[in-house]
Structures are given as structure tokens and as C-alpha cells.
Write an enzyme that holds these catalytic residues in place. Structure first.
Site, PDB file in Angstrom:
ATOM      1  N   ALA A 133      18.593 -20.530  28.292  1.00 24.29           N
ATOM      2  CA  ALA A 133      19.898 -19.878  28.156  1.00 24.29           C
ATOM      3  C   ALA A 133      19.828 -18.652  27.255  1.00 24.29           C
ATOM      4  O   ALA A 133      20.485 -17.632  27.516  1.00 24.29           O
ATOM      5  CB  ALA A 133      20.914 -20.873  27.615  1.00 24.29           C
ATOM      6  N   LYS A 185       9.075 -32.474  34.037  1.00 24.78           N
ATOM      7  CA  LYS A 185       8.359 -31.462  33.261  1.00 24.78           C
ATOM      8  C   LYS A 185       8.609 -31.607  31.759  1.00 24.78           C
ATOM      9  O   LYS A 185       7.774 -31.199  30.956  1.00 24.78           O
ATOM     10  CB  LYS A 185       8.693 -30.058  33.740  1.00 24.78           C
ATOM     11  N   THR A 206       8.642 -24.224  29.663  1.00 27.06           N
ATOM     12  CA  THR A 206       8.969 -25.229  28.662  1.00 27.06           C
ATOM     13  C   THR A 206       7.756 -25.597  27.811  1.00 27.06           C
ATOM     14  O   THR A 206       7.899 -25.995  26.654  1.00 27.06           O
ATOM     15  CB  THR A 206       9.623 -26.450  29.349  1.00 27.06           C
ATOM     16  N   VAL A 264      19.682 -32.745  22.059  1.00 28.41           N
ATOM     17  CA  VAL A 264      18.811 -33.814  22.525  1.00 28.41           C
ATOM     18  C   VAL A 264      17.563 -33.241  23.202  1.00 28.41           C
ATOM     19  O   VAL A 264      17.651 -32.263  23.927  1.00 28.41           O
ATOM     20  CB  VAL A 264      19.573 -34.689  23.552  1.00 28.41           C
ATOM     21  N   GLU A 302      15.567 -34.051  26.063  1.00 20.80           N
ATOM     22  CA  GLU A 302      15.682 -34.961  27.212  1.00 20.80           C
ATOM     23  C   GLU A 302      14.363 -35.684  27.488  1.00 20.80           C
ATOM     24  O   GLU A 302      14.342 -36.802  27.983  1.00 20.80           O
ATOM     25  CB  GLU A 302      16.100 -34.188  28.474  1.00 20.80           C
TER      26      GLU A 302
END
Lengths: 302, 302
Positions: free
Chosen positions: A100, A151, A208, A239, A241
Site C-alpha cells: 500500500a 507466500k 514480500t 497482524v 498473517e
């Protein structure tokens, strides 16, 4: 957020567009929307979807961007939405490497609009396409969404590599072999292997595992440097994930009898006290193998 | 190197193992070797291979680690070796994400031993396998070697992204779409698509696009920051193979009628004065497409 015209908690210092309005009442905002975007973290999705179900028109498309697997049910976001809102409503997703922080700064970003319904995927593509936000389509929604969720587990491992200062050779091997085991699970579940070489799966995995913005990578890095998962989670606002997804991924690996050595190792490190350094040594000293993409490594595995 | 027991130019401060001996005379060293490793830069390979041909026994395996395509002939390293030493001698390769700086520090590294002859690939695997150097095998030598060569072009583009400060979303999209066009060319030439999702292709691509050690990425970054290729090449000690490979890759794309938009864009930037910023805008604003791996994007392309 309405008065400040920013999201101070998750995206500070980015002015929100004037055309954006805010509404906390589903009864008011759902019926007037042409396309709904569901951006709810996995563990809150079922509750929100149950509220949504009562207001949704049967022809009203929902675009999910949730990346994760629900604990206990091992369902993906779209499966939770179908489970609560019905099997037949028009459901799509928007996934891919799109931190983002960068999208908000209008840095070039490429994502994939996915739906089992090709026409709907193209409609979502049209809605979101801009000169700095390129949207591809893909009808293998299971593969796209699974790649986006799994992922995060490999990103934890990638972060551990960084925390241990293992270098770029190790990290790219980890991403490559991590992708191979994601494909194995995906194929066993009915996804297309090629999907994982696309913008989710591979693309998402790279961002990521490499980006300083990645929450899962950061958590992994701190574990690699010797912190415990309890300490880390206690101090976190957002969080990661991947921690929850690791449990679900192992449960799915059991269910579909698929070998996922990296995901298993992450599970052992997070929940069974295996040291990251030992885990890498174990992974590196497994018996020599041919290189495979999406095929079982273990005899008798599916 | 023999007296200093280091390689001061390319790997300074790393002591070379005592078991390593030096010899500049092929007549002396070739006959006594069980396995030969050919580590010659692409543009010098033919000359060295022609000397080698006169001393090679027909059963003596050569392991090539050259990553590039010969200009003019558009041949891969193994093709140059076969062209000079004969079609039938035992030829293998060792490729994958393995920056020497990290291998020398014994950081975990994973590579692939490749040969059309599976038995030979396994023999090479055995020779090089250690607890910190994991070796897979793959019999698709064309795919492995092509991935190792073509990734340098995408690394140039990745560096340009960094030089323009375009962020991680853009870079991972570039790597993903770059891989897709590498696969397209590979498949047209007869390689297996899965190979490119392995340690060369994908693995190599990640390391070279991300690692600070990557020469091609560094060259790309300086171009992204506004330097010309002439300035950069003039000041370089080590060759960035990607600059030459870009020409060869475009020639192969013409020959096999494969669309490679990123590789073409890199060519235009390097040799035709296209600005990197314009190139990205062009790539991002192409007509909307479905996501594909290894299939043609262009009608009529193979």
C-alpha cells in the site's frame, strides 16, 4: 479517518482522495455500490461477511483482497465469503505485489484481477486499471488466492534467512524451493501450476521476501535474530498473517498429503522451538534430489 | 594468485584452499583431470575451447559455468563448447543463484547440475555437494543455461527500476513478467517451461535483481540514474554480461518470433537512447491482458 482525511494508523501522511466517503453502516452503503471491495483481515472476515450477506443483491460483485487462510476451517477468503454469502454470487479478487505504501505514492504496480467468471475478471480489470496500476486477468481464482496466502509463510522463512545473515544465494534458493512447494499444494487442491509463476505466487513472494515494508519478513527477521514469536506478536500493531497461515498450510499439507519442507520447518520454528539455524541445516542436508516444479518430492505423496 | 593464495581482482581477502594448484598449460593440466570446469566469460570462450579441444579425451566431462550468449552466433556456452570440441563429449553445467562472494564465505547456496545425460548430472551433483552447497539435478540443459543467460537482461531492467526509485511492487512485477518472456523464448527454442521456475531462471533472477553484488543490476541502476552505457562500460573492470546478452536475446526473439517486451525495452534504452522512465510507462500502458506463463502474448507469434 473522515475528519483527518488520512489513515493515520496504517498509512500515515498520505492524503486520501476527496472522492472517498466513509460509512460504517452496511445497510446504507452496500445497496448503493456497483462493486464492493472486501478488505477484511482473515480472522475477522467471517463475522463481517455474515453481516454483508443480509444486504447483498444477488448480482452485486464482491472483490476480495484478503490474503490468508481461516484457522480451524482452513478456508481461503473467497471460500469464507461463499460459505456465508452463497456459492453463486459474483465473486472476484484483486491480488499481487502491491504494498500500500507504494501504491499510495503512485509507484508503478501490477496486479491480477481473478474470478472463475472471466467476464467479471475483465470488469474488475477495467474498474481498477490506471497508467500506474496495471491489471492482468486470471480465471484460476484458487491458484491466485492460494499463492497470495501461502507466500506469507515463505516470507517468514525469508526474513529468518536475513536475520541469520545467510545472504542472497540462500534467500533466492528459499524463494524458489518455497514456490515449488506452494505449487505442489496448489496442484493437489486443483489449482493450475502456471498461476504460481504469476503475479501472486512468484510476484507477491518476491516483494514480500525482499521489501522492507513486508510485515511477515520483518517478523521472520526478528526470529532469525533470536527473539521469540510471543515477544514479537505481543508488540505488534498489524497482524503478520503468515503466522496463522503457517498452521493452516501445514493442516492442508496433511490433508492433501503434500510434502512442504520449508512450511513445516517454519511451523517447527514458530511453535515447537526448533532453532532457525538448525532448520536451514536440515533443509540443506536433505538427500540429493532432481529439481522439480509442482511434482511430489516424497515417494507415495500425491 | 599462486603466490598470494587469493584472487585479489575478483575475490579479495578470501584465502584460497591449500589443495588448489595453478596451471596455465592445458597440455599439462587437462589430461590429469577427472572433471574439468570451464569458467570462461562468453566472449573468450570460443578461443579457449579451441585450445581445449586438442587435449580433451572423448570420455572426459566438462562442466561449464559460463552464463551468456555469444554475440554474432547467438550460441549459449554449451553450444560454443559443442561447436569446438564436438557434439558427443560429456558436457554438463552448474548454474543457479551463487554469487561467489557468498559461496566463498560458506553461506548456504543451492544450485543445479545440468546435463542431457542424467547419469553425468548426478555425477556432477556428487562432486560438488557439501552441507552448505546443495546441488539439484536437471536434464533440461538448454532451459537451465538459457535461464542463467537471459536473467542478466532482466537484471539490467531491475536495476533501472531501482535507479528510478520505482519501488518493490514494480520490481517484482518486472521480475515476474520478465520470467514469463524468458519462458516464451525458451519454449520456442525447445526448453521445458518448468525449468525457468527453478534455480536458474527464477532463482538466479531473484538474486541478480536484488543482490548488491549483482553487476548487471548495478549497471541498470546507474542507467536509471541517468548515466550513459558508454560512460559505465568505460569505467568497468568486470564485464556485465547482460549488455551483450541483450543484443543476442533480441536476435533470438526475432529468429523465433517471440514477443519479449521487457528485453526489447532494455535494448532500446541501451542502444537507441530510449529513456528508462518512458520505457516503463510504455510497458505499463500496453493493452490490458490475461496473465500468461510461457504462452505468446502477440497474435501470430509462436
Amino acid at each position: 479517518m473522515e475528519s483527518a482525511r488520512t489513515n493515520p494508523r496504517f498509512l500515515p501522511n498520505v492524503p486520501l482522495p476527496g472522492s472517498l466517503s466513509f460509512c460504517a453502516d452496511m445497510e446504507q452503503c452496500v445497496p448503493q455500490s456497483d462493486v464492493l471491495v472486501s478488505a477484511v483481515p482473515t480472522q475477522f472476515l467471517r463475522g463481517v461477511a455474515q453481516q454483508l450477506a443480509g444486504h447483498l443483491r444477488p448480482d452485486q460483485p464482491v472483490v476480495t483482497v484478503t490474503k490468508g487462510i481461516e484457522e480451524g476451517t482452513n478456508m481461503l477468503g473467497s471460500e469464507v465469503l461463499r460459505d456465508t454469502c452463497g456459492e453463486e454470487f459474483p465473486l472476484a479478487g484483486l491480488f499481487g505485489p502491491s504494498h500500500a505504501e507504494e501504491v499510495a505514492r503512485r509507484q508503478p504496480t501490477t496486479v491480477v484481477a481473478t474470478s472463475r467468471d472471466e467476464e467479471l475478471a475483465r470488469r474488475v480489470q477495467e474498474v481498477f486499471l490506471t497508467p500506474v496500476f496495471r491489471v492482468y486477468t486470471n480465471t484460476d481464482m484458487l491458484g491466485v488466492e492460494l499463492g497470495a496466502a501461502l507466500k506469507n509463510v515463505i516470507a517468514l522463512a525469508g526474513g529468518m534467512c536475513d536475520g541469520l545473515d545467510f545472504g542472497d544465494n540462500a534467500k533466492s534458493a528459499l524463494i524458489t524451493r518455497g514456490l515449488a512447494e506452494m505449487v505442489r499444494l496448489g496442484v493437489a487442491m486443483g489449482a493450475e501450476p502456471e498461476t504460481f509463476a504469476g503475479l501472486t505466487g512468484l510476484g507477491d513472494l518476491i516483494t514480500t521476501c525482499v521489501s522492507p515494508h513486508g510485515r511477515n519478513r520483518s517478523v521472520g527477521m526478528r526470529i532469525g535474530q533470536g527473539e521469540s514469536i510471543e515477544e514479537i506478536v505481543a508488540g505488534m500493531d498489524q497482524v503478520a498473517e503468515g503466522v496463522r497461515t503457517t498452521r493452516s498450510a501445514c493442516a492442508l499439507a496433511d490433508e492433501y498429503e503434500v510434502e512442504m519442507p520449508i512450511t513445516r520447518a517454519v511451523h517447527q520454528i514458530l511453535f515447537d522451538g526448533l532453532s532457525p539455524r538448525e532448520a536451514v541445516t536440515e533443509l540443506m542436508t536433505r538427500s540429493p534430489k532432481p529439481e522439480r516444479y509442482g511434482e511430489p518430492e516424497k515417494e507415495g505423496a500425491d
